[in-house]
Design an enzyme around this catalytic site. Structure first.
Site, short mmCIF file in Angstrom:
data_model
loop_
_atom_site.label_atom_id
_atom_site.label_comp_id
_atom_site.label_asym_id
_atom_site.label_seq_id
_atom_site.Cartn_x
_atom_site.Cartn_y
_atom_site.Cartn_z
N HIS A 434 44.49 39.31 42.54
CA HIS A 434 43.03 39.58 42.54
C HIS A 434 42.34 39.16 41.25
O HIS A 434 42.98 38.85 40.27
CB HIS A 434 42.75 41.05 42.90
CG HIS A 434 43.13 42.04 41.83
ND1 HIS A 434 42.54 43.28 41.75
CD2 HIS A 434 44.04 42.00 40.83
CE1 HIS A 434 43.08 43.93 40.74
NE2 HIS A 434 43.98 43.19 40.17
N GLU A 435 41.03 39.13 41.31
CA GLU A 435 40.19 38.71 40.17
C GLU A 435 40.57 37.30 39.69
O GLU A 435 40.63 37.04 38.50
CB GLU A 435 40.27 39.71 39.00
CG GLU A 435 40.01 41.16 39.38
CD GLU A 435 38.72 41.37 40.14
OE1 GLU A 435 37.75 40.63 39.89
OE2 GLU A 435 38.69 42.24 41.03
N GLY A 436 40.80 36.42 40.63
CA GLY A 436 41.22 35.05 40.29
C GLY A 436 42.73 34.97 40.32
O GLY A 436 43.40 35.55 39.47
#
Lengths: 593, 253
Positions: A434-436
């Site tokens: 997540h978050e990239g």
């Protein structure tokens, strides 16, 4: 002992390595001193131990459910979050002007590690709220800030980040959610959003969604995306047109409810523009530095708690006898006496404590951005540019391996749900995603951050590393560690130069085909450098008497040496794979797989 | 009514205690120290009395090393109004005996004139369980120890005491000494804003000489040793064997 974290490790990093007291002497942080930060850490430690950790396994085994109308979450979650709220934690990292306590970010990050390690899924709701509040504070209109910022800082309203859609995850340019302008200046949103953590529940008075959407007629791709604030409950008390479509059932991190949301199934979800039209993605990325430090922190904290559990187990579990005396009538020895178990523990220690050092170093750079001289702030910005993808992914990748080792040290017991180490592994498995994703971080590092500004951020990082190498010069006891780090730093510089030189001819695809390997390589060099810094700090503390923590401090030097012997050599191999812009991966046609 | 709460800085309840090799005492070098848990309960009870409007001021007092200031700051962060530290020990290994502590507290009580003293029933380091009782005797005040419930009714305190085999309720005339047991309340956490506020609350530093009290030890520690290691158990084949062992060997049936 609950083995959540070891206070000594955090105290060592904050005080011996990264000089928290220097931060507290700056006028910006004049209100704070080490003694009260220690007292806050005491409260965090107790809350983590007495309130958060006791229900972490229960929350994992009883994930939130949706009955078609309401989301049900075990009552321990809102109770713990309420205790956390009453103790004043949600506001600790926010600047005083928006109602926060303005704690040095490095201190707030270390304090947050207790909750991430004790029960990350329960804390997820408020971590997200913190990021969302930052976004609002930076880009929101005065009207929106007046309405939502206070309650978000107090932890009464929760926040979410609605970026992904079912058909567009990493590829945010392809989102379809539509935002139609109304005459009163508000917008109506129509579309569906995916992977929204904390998207629906009854635990807070309101949920403030921050939603990426397109205004009709906007340019295609990432340049046509705007950001909107869409509250679950509208200012007049009515429910907004946001509906929960269903929950995602995850491998780990189960306690943080993860949702698919439908915006505007009826008359349209009411939203307010945040920041400028078509600048939504840029707004979003302003808070990404802190969000990515916080992903790295969560990964490092889970790695540390896994390591500590494995360490306790290895000291107690009796198996086998020394190779030198295999008398079957002799008592069995604790498994920590076996070399291979110590190898697994040392590796986990290097990854966990190295990852934590990396996160706190990045947090301190955020403090420099806020409180340093103009020159220091500019330097910190450059360093954060280059380090952010590493801070996000290195602990996610290698911290996870520490959790893997923690399972292995436990043997069969580690593979059962009677021990917490498998849960920590499942929880941590989210962090490279997540978050990239890790792949995105590799592209960001090599494709954007390394070449940007003529290479200034990369050079700033190398200069920092070489400053430490100069400091270590002449310390015979660290000579081998210093030499290994120096070689790795020089090698990273050479490889980067060779790749950049070959890039124009080879093209962007070939340049970035091995970006993820480059990310691991530069990550290992960075953490190797931070281990040298830790070894230097340990040497200073030992020279000053050691104050009863001699074994602990010597352990830091042992870990630094272990990292140089067994981990830094990997950077040679990685460099060999990538410096000639190898095309093997790129040239393998999909149909051959 | 003013409430006085004595608090002691002790080895943290989570720390695994180690005895020094020479048997002279417990190893306190680089060990985490915190407020005695029973004293936390006492502080909490005093703050609750203040929140109910029964008490007007809560004063925390500690006797020990300079670092006991941190313990007093915790009491202030929980909600005490001011603090007094009597620096009576040079280093952590020097424990001030209950009688000396009681004499110092008596002097503080005479100066402060509280309507009630709430103390922990004992400190978890030495488990002496003596200071509250000695203080009551020195002052000639009534005492209600091991409190699990405290109510103030007019000029009396009604205290439920945890005694062997049940609960006993006593009514004592104020001023009095109450000592807190585990179930009196659940102490609150020192909140972050209150930790900041505590820095500005007054903390007065005194010495035993200010009160004319001699704190030199009257007891001699002969030896300190670890409790004996627990012996391994035995496996029984069936219920019958278990019952027989309980009856014949353990003698509990």
């Amino acid at each position: 002992m609950p083995d959540i974290l070891r206070r000594e490790d955090l105290d060592f990093l904050l005080n011996d390595v990264f000089d928290l007291e220097e931060l507290c002497r700056r006028p910006f942080y004049a209100e704070h001193e080490r003694a009260d930060i220690d007292a806050m850490m005491d409260t965090a430690e107790r809350l983590a131990e007495e309130v958060f950790q006791p229900f972490a396994a229960k929350l994992d085994a009883n994930e939130p459910t949706f009955d078609g109308e309401r989301v049900h979450i075990i009552p321990e979650v809102p109770a713990a979050l309420e205790t956390y709220r009453q103790a004043g934690f949600p506001a600790m990292a926010f600047p005083a002007e928006i109602g926060g306590m303005g704690l040095p970010y490095m201190a707030a990050t270390a304090i947050g590690a207790w909750f991430a390690a004790a029960n990350g899924p329960a804390m997820g709701y408020l971590s997200l709220t913190g990021w969302a509040a930052n976004l609002l504070a930076t880009h929101g209109s005065e009207e929106l800030k007046a309405r939502y910022l206070g309650p978000m800082c107090e932890g009464r309203y929760f926040g979410t980040m609605c970026l992904s859609e079912p058909q567009a995850g990493s590829s945010l340019g392809d989102i379809r959610t539509r935002a139609e302008r109304r005459e009163d200046g508000t917008f109506r949103l129509f579309g569906s959003k995916m992977w929204i953590s904390g998207g629906e529940h009854d635990m807070s008075e309101n949920i403030i969604h921050f939603v990426l959407a397109r205004i009709p007629g906007a340019p295609p791709g990432v340049k046509g995306i705007s950001l909107f604030c869409v509250p679950r409950i509208l200012p007049d008390g009515a429910r907004n047109d946001v509906r929960l479509m269903g929950l995602n059932h995850k491998m780990g991190n189960r306690g943080t409810v993860n949702t698919a949301l439908a915006f505007g199934e009826k008359e349209g979800a009411v939203g307010w523009l945040v920041g400028q039209e078509n600048h939504g993605l840029a707004c979003m990325f302003v808070m990404m530095n802190e969000a990515r430090v916080s992903v790295g922190l969560s990964a490092a904290a889970l790695a540390m708690t896994g390591y500590l559990h494995a360490l306790s187990y290895a000291r107690e579990r009796l198996q086998g006898r020394p190779l030198t005396g295999r008398d079957p009538s002799a008592p069995m020895i604790p498994i920590i006496q076996h070399a291979d178990v110590r190898r697994m523990l040392l590796q986990a220690k290097c990854y966990a404590e190295g990852g934590m050092a990396l996160c706190l170093y990045a947090a301190r750079l955020i403090d420099d951005l806020r409180s340093g001289t103009d020159e220091d702030a500019a330097e910190a910005r450059r360093l954060l540019e280059i380090l952010t993808p590493i801070v996000k992914s290195w602990p996610s990748e290698f911290g996870l391996r520490a959790n893997d080792n923690a399972i292995q040290v436990h043997g069969g017991y580690g593979y059962t749900r009677d021990y917490p180490v498998e849960r920590m592994y499942r929880d941590n498995r989210l962090n490279p995603i997540h978050e990239g994703t890790k792949g995105i971080q590799g592209l960001d590092l090599l494709g954007r951050k390394v070449p940007m500004e003529g290479g200034a951020p990369f050079r700033a990082l190398l200069a920092r590393m070489r400053r430490t190498l100069a400091e270590a010069e002449g310390d015979e006891a660290l000579a081998d560690i210093r030499a290994a780090v120096a070689e790795a730093v020089d090698g990273a510089e050479r490889t980067t130069a060779a790749m950049l030189a070959a890039a124009p001819k080879a093209g962007a695809e070939a340049f970035t085909a091995n970006a993820t390997i480059y990310l691991d390589m530069l990550g290992h060099v960075t953490v190797g450098w931070l281990w040298l810094r830790q070894a230097l700090a340990a040497r200073r503390a030992l020279a000053a008497g050691g104050a009863g923590r001699e074994d602990f401090l010597r352990g830091k030097i042992d870990a630094a040496r272990w990292f140089c012997r067994y981990e830094l050599p990997l950077t040679h191999a990685w460099r060999g794979m990538i410096e000639g812009l190898d095309r093997t991966t790129l040239d393998t046609p999909p149909e051959h797989l | 009514m003013k409430v006085l709460v004595p608090v002691k800085r002790v080895i943290d309840y989570n720390v695994k205690v180690r005895v020094k090799a020479d048997g002279s005492g417990v190893d306190l070098a680089n060990v985490k120290m915190s407020m005695n848990p029973f004293d936390e309960i006492a502080v909490e009870e005093a703050i609750r009395l203040k929140e109910k409007g029964v008490a007007t001021e809560v004063v925390a007092v500690s006797i020990g090393v300079k670092q006991a200031q941190e313990t007093l700051r915790t009491a202030l962060a929980m909600g005490a109004d001011r603090a007094i530290l009597i620096e009576a020990a040079e280093d952590v290994t020097q424990d001030i005996e209950p009688l000396a502590v009681a004499k110092l507290l008596k002097a503080v009580v005479e100066e402060e004139q509280p309507g009630l003293v709430i103390a922990g029933k004992q400190a978890i380091d030495n488990d002496m369980n003596a200071t509250g009782q000695m203080l009551a005797a020195l002052l000639g005040w009534p005492q209600a120890t091991f409190a699990s419930e405290l109510k103030i009714e007019g000029d009396h305190a009604v205290v439920t005491r945890e005694v062997d085999g049940g609960l006993q309720t006593v009514k004592v005339k104020l001023p009095a000494i109450v000592t807190a047991d585990l179930r009196l309340n659940e102490p609150r956490y020192a909140s972050l804003p209150n930790i900041m506020k505590a820095k500005k609350k007054p903390l007065e530093v005194k010495t035993p000489a200010d009160y004319g009290v001699d704190v030199s030890p009257r007891l001699t520690v002969v030896s300190t040793s670890e409790p004996p290691a627990r012996k391994a158990g035995v496996k029984v084949a069936d219920v019958a064997e278990l019952v027989s062992k309980l009856k014949n060997e353990a003698g509990v049936l």
